[in-house]
Design a protein around this motif. Structure first.
Motif, PDB file in Angstrom:
ATOM      1  N   ALA A 285     -27.535  98.831  26.666  1.00 31.72           N
ATOM      2  CA  ALA A 285     -26.881 100.059  26.208  1.00 31.72           C
ATOM      3  C   ALA A 285     -27.480 100.501  24.878  1.00 31.72           C
ATOM      4  CB  ALA A 285     -25.374  99.838  26.060  1.00 31.72           C
ATOM      5  N   ALA A 286     -27.798  99.529  24.018  1.00 27.06           N
ATOM      6  CA  ALA A 286     -28.440  99.833  22.738  1.00 27.06           C
ATOM      7  C   ALA A 286     -29.828 100.434  22.972  1.00 27.06           C
ATOM      8  CB  ALA A 286     -28.555  98.561  21.898  1.00 27.06           C
ATOM      9  N   ALA A 287     -30.600  99.813  23.892  1.00 22.26           N
ATOM     10  CA  ALA A 287     -31.939 100.322  24.195  1.00 22.26           C
ATOM     11  C   ALA A 287     -31.871 101.744  24.741  1.00 22.26           C
ATOM     12  CB  ALA A 287     -32.632  99.399  25.197  1.00 22.26           C
ATOM     13  N   TYR A 288     -30.939 101.973  25.661  1.00 21.76           N
ATOM     14  CA  TYR A 288     -30.813 103.297  26.269  1.00 21.76           C
ATOM     15  C   TYR A 288     -30.348 104.347  25.252  1.00 21.76           C
ATOM     16  CZ  TYR A 288     -31.236 100.801  30.726  1.00 21.76           C
ATOM     17  OH  TYR A 288     -31.685 100.015  31.764  1.00 21.76           O
ATOM     18  N   HIS A 289     -29.612 103.900  24.242  1.00 26.73           N
ATOM     19  CA  HIS A 289     -29.206 104.817  23.168  1.00 26.73           C
ATOM     20  C   HIS A 289     -30.452 105.376  22.481  1.00 26.73           C
ATOM     21  CE1 HIS A 289     -26.813 106.561  19.965  1.00 26.73           C
ATOM     22  NE2 HIS A 289     -27.549 105.916  19.060  1.00 26.73           N
ATOM     23  N   PHE A 290     -31.398 104.502  22.166  1.00 25.35           N
ATOM     24  CA  PHE A 290     -32.631 104.955  21.527  1.00 25.35           C
ATOM     25  C   PHE A 290     -33.506 105.754  22.496  1.00 25.35           C
ATOM     26  CE2 PHE A 290     -31.480 101.522  18.584  1.00 25.35           C
ATOM     27  CZ  PHE A 290     -31.626 102.199  17.382  1.00 25.35           C
ATOM     28  N   LYS A 291     -33.445 105.388  23.768  1.00 26.35           N
ATOM     29  CA  LYS A 291     -34.203 106.141  24.771  1.00 26.35           C
ATOM     30  C   LYS A 291     -33.737 107.595  24.806  1.00 26.35           C
ATOM     31  CE  LYS A 291     -35.642 105.868  29.637  1.00 26.35           C
ATOM     32  NZ  LYS A 291     -35.503 105.091  30.898  1.00 26.35           N
ATOM     33  N   GLY A 292     -32.434 107.775  24.684  1.00 26.97           N
ATOM     34  CA  GLY A 292     -31.880 109.129  24.672  1.00 26.97           C
ATOM     35  C   GLY A 292     -32.236 109.916  23.422  1.00 26.97           C
ATOM     36  N   LEU A 293     -32.480 109.209  22.333  1.00 31.02           N
ATOM     37  CA  LEU A 293     -32.804 109.871  21.060  1.00 31.02           C
ATOM     38  C   LEU A 293     -34.286 110.203  20.918  1.00 31.02           C
ATOM     39  CD1 LEU A 293     -30.782 107.550  18.632  1.00 31.02           C
ATOM     40  CD2 LEU A 293     -30.238 109.946  19.139  1.00 31.02           C
ATOM     41  N   ALA A 294     -35.129 109.485  21.647  1.00 34.43           N
ATOM     42  CA  ALA A 294     -36.572 109.481  21.385  1.00 34.43           C
ATOM     43  C   ALA A 294     -37.202 110.865  21.320  1.00 34.43           C
ATOM     44  CB  ALA A 294     -37.287 108.628  22.434  1.00 34.43           C
ATOM     45  N   LYS A 295     -36.964 111.686  22.321  1.00 28.31           N
ATOM     46  CA  LYS A 295     -37.656 112.980  22.392  1.00 28.31           C
ATOM     47  C   LYS A 295     -37.322 113.862  21.198  1.00 28.31           C
ATOM     48  CE  LYS A 295     -38.503 116.881  25.492  1.00 28.31           C
ATOM     49  NZ  LYS A 295     -38.176 117.500  26.800  1.00 28.31           N
ATOM     50  N   ALA A 296     -36.033 114.002  20.921  1.00 23.28           N
ATOM     51  CA  ALA A 296     -35.610 114.883  19.825  1.00 23.28           C
ATOM     52  C   ALA A 296     -35.943 114.298  18.456  1.00 23.28           C
ATOM     53  CB  ALA A 296     -34.117 115.159  19.923  1.00 23.28           C
ATOM     54  N   ALA A 297     -35.897 112.960  18.340  1.00 26.81           N
ATOM     55  CA  ALA A 297     -36.102 112.317  17.038  1.00 26.81           C
ATOM     56  C   ALA A 297     -37.576 112.112  16.705  1.00 26.81           C
ATOM     57  CB  ALA A 297     -35.377 110.973  17.001  1.00 26.81           C
ATOM     58  N   GLY A 298     -38.469 112.267  17.700  1.00 24.48           N
ATOM     59  CA  GLY A 298     -39.895 112.217  17.405  1.00 24.48           C
ATOM     60  C   GLY A 298     -40.547 110.851  17.460  1.00 24.48           C
ATOM     61  N   PHE A 299     -39.859 109.848  18.050  1.00 26.44           N
ATOM     62  CA  PHE A 299     -40.532 108.559  18.251  1.00 26.44           C
ATOM     63  C   PHE A 299     -40.782 108.353  19.748  1.00 26.44           C
ATOM     64  CE2 PHE A 299     -35.948 107.540  18.023  1.00 26.44           C
ATOM     65  CZ  PHE A 299     -35.756 106.820  19.177  1.00 26.44           C
ATOM     66  N   LYS A 300     -41.593 107.369  20.083  1.00 29.33           N
ATOM     67  CA  LYS A 300     -41.974 107.152  21.482  1.00 29.33           C
ATOM     68  C   LYS A 300     -41.241 105.949  22.055  1.00 29.33           C
ATOM     69  CE  LYS A 300     -46.085 106.703  24.432  1.00 29.33           C
ATOM     70  NZ  LYS A 300     -47.562 106.632  24.456  1.00 29.33           N
TER      71      LYS A 300
END
Length: 322
Positions: A285-300
């Motif tokens: 769930a923690a990993a998927y949280h960052f997966k959801g943020l990646a595009k807008a936040a600018g990391f890969k």
């Protein structure tokens, strides 16, 4: 430093705020004005031009450096860095950036081995394991460490609002040339707190790596795992032919091997995997949280198949860290 193409849908340094506002307003009202349509074509051409000359990557790196170092003479610092880039070329300048990386993977996925591979790409990168953070902070007698020790001595879990500041403190202290955080966050709540803290401190993420591995495969790998007495990242597993040890000796350096007691305890393995594979509140769930943020936040967000050979996994992982 990892984007091949910038999109007009995403915030970036080369996209004027007024254009985003006009485009969003047009979409919300169900209309596309002539000016918005024309500007869209013109703006994308501009973005393509800047990307072809690595301008967004250079600007991104400069801003990251300024936020990390906070020099007194900001413009002079930036001018010096641009002169350096002019001498060496943008590719050389960009290759020296300091990445900030989170790595996720279940016990048995070879996360430690892959972490060591990532570290070799950036020699100054600090490989920071969450378990070590507690031991070092307590040993150093820091205020955070002393508070954490009180909970540990009572047999209680250290609360997240204390754990996250300890992690953040270590990243700042050791991560001047970049960092790879291994083993944290382990829950959705920790992920949210960590992300909020990174944002507050102006600390950007570069990559989040998830090593994909089915639970049953991960369990079997754990049971066969053997630990090298000289280097815990040397891969040895009696059930995997590619990394099968030489009897009781490490296949890499020849040192003596041992087993971890909890590697042979299927109940303990199950509990660890219960936490990792929990997609509602646990580590995934923690990993998927960052997966959801990646595009807008600018990391890969990098997904790496953990089922292949060590060499194929390495090749796959390195190819995506660009």
């Amino acid at each position: 430093p990892h984007s091949n193409r910038l999109s007009l849908e995403q915030p970036c340094f080369v996209q004027p705020e007024f254009f985003r506002f006009e485009k969003q307003l047009s979409e919300r009202e169900g209309r596309v004005t002539a000016s918005a349509t024309t500007m869209s074509k013109y703006q994308q051409a501009d973005v393509d031009y800047l990307v072809s000359h690595k301008v967004p990557e250079v600007v991104d790196k400069l801003i990251r450096e300024v936020l990390e170092k906070k020099p007194e003479e900001v413009l002079s610092y930036m001018a010096d860095r641009l002169l350096e880039m002019q001498r060496t070329g943008p590719s050389s300048y960009l290759s020296s950036y300091s990445p900030a990386i989170l790595i996720f993977g279940p016990n048995g996925s070879g996360k430690g081995t892959q972490g060591a591979i990532v570290k070799k790409q950036w020699p100054g990168l600090a490989h920071i394991e969450s378990g070590v953070i507690f031991r070092e902070q307590i040993k150093a007698g820091t205020e955070l460490g002393q508070r954490a020790k009180e909970y540990i001595d009572r047999g209680e879990l250290v609360p997240d609002d204390l754990t996250v500041p300890m992690v953040l403190s270590t990243l700042k202290e050791k991560g001047a040339q970049g960092w790879l955080l291994d083993g944290f966050p382990r829950s959705l709540n920790q992920a949210k707190l960590l992300w909020a803290s990174l944002q507050k401190e102006g600390m950007a993420l570069t990559f989040v790596i998830e090593i994909l591995l089915p639970r049953e495969v991960a369990k079997n790998r754990i049971v066969g795992r053997r630990v090298c007495s000289q280097d815990g990242n040397h891969p040895n597993n009696i059930f995997l032919e590619a990394i099968k040890p030489n009897g009781d000796n490490c296949r890499v350096c020849g040192a003596k091997l041992s087993t971890r007691a909890d590697d042979q305890d299927e109940t303990a393995i199950g509990k660890r995997h219960d936490i990792y594979y929990d997609t509602k509140e646990g580590t995934l769930a923690a990993a998927y949280h960052f997966k959801g943020l990646a595009k807008a936040a600018g990391f890969k967000y990098v997904e790496c198949d953990g089922l292949g050979s060590i060499d194929s996994i390495k090749e796959n992982l390195i190819s995506q860290l660009k």
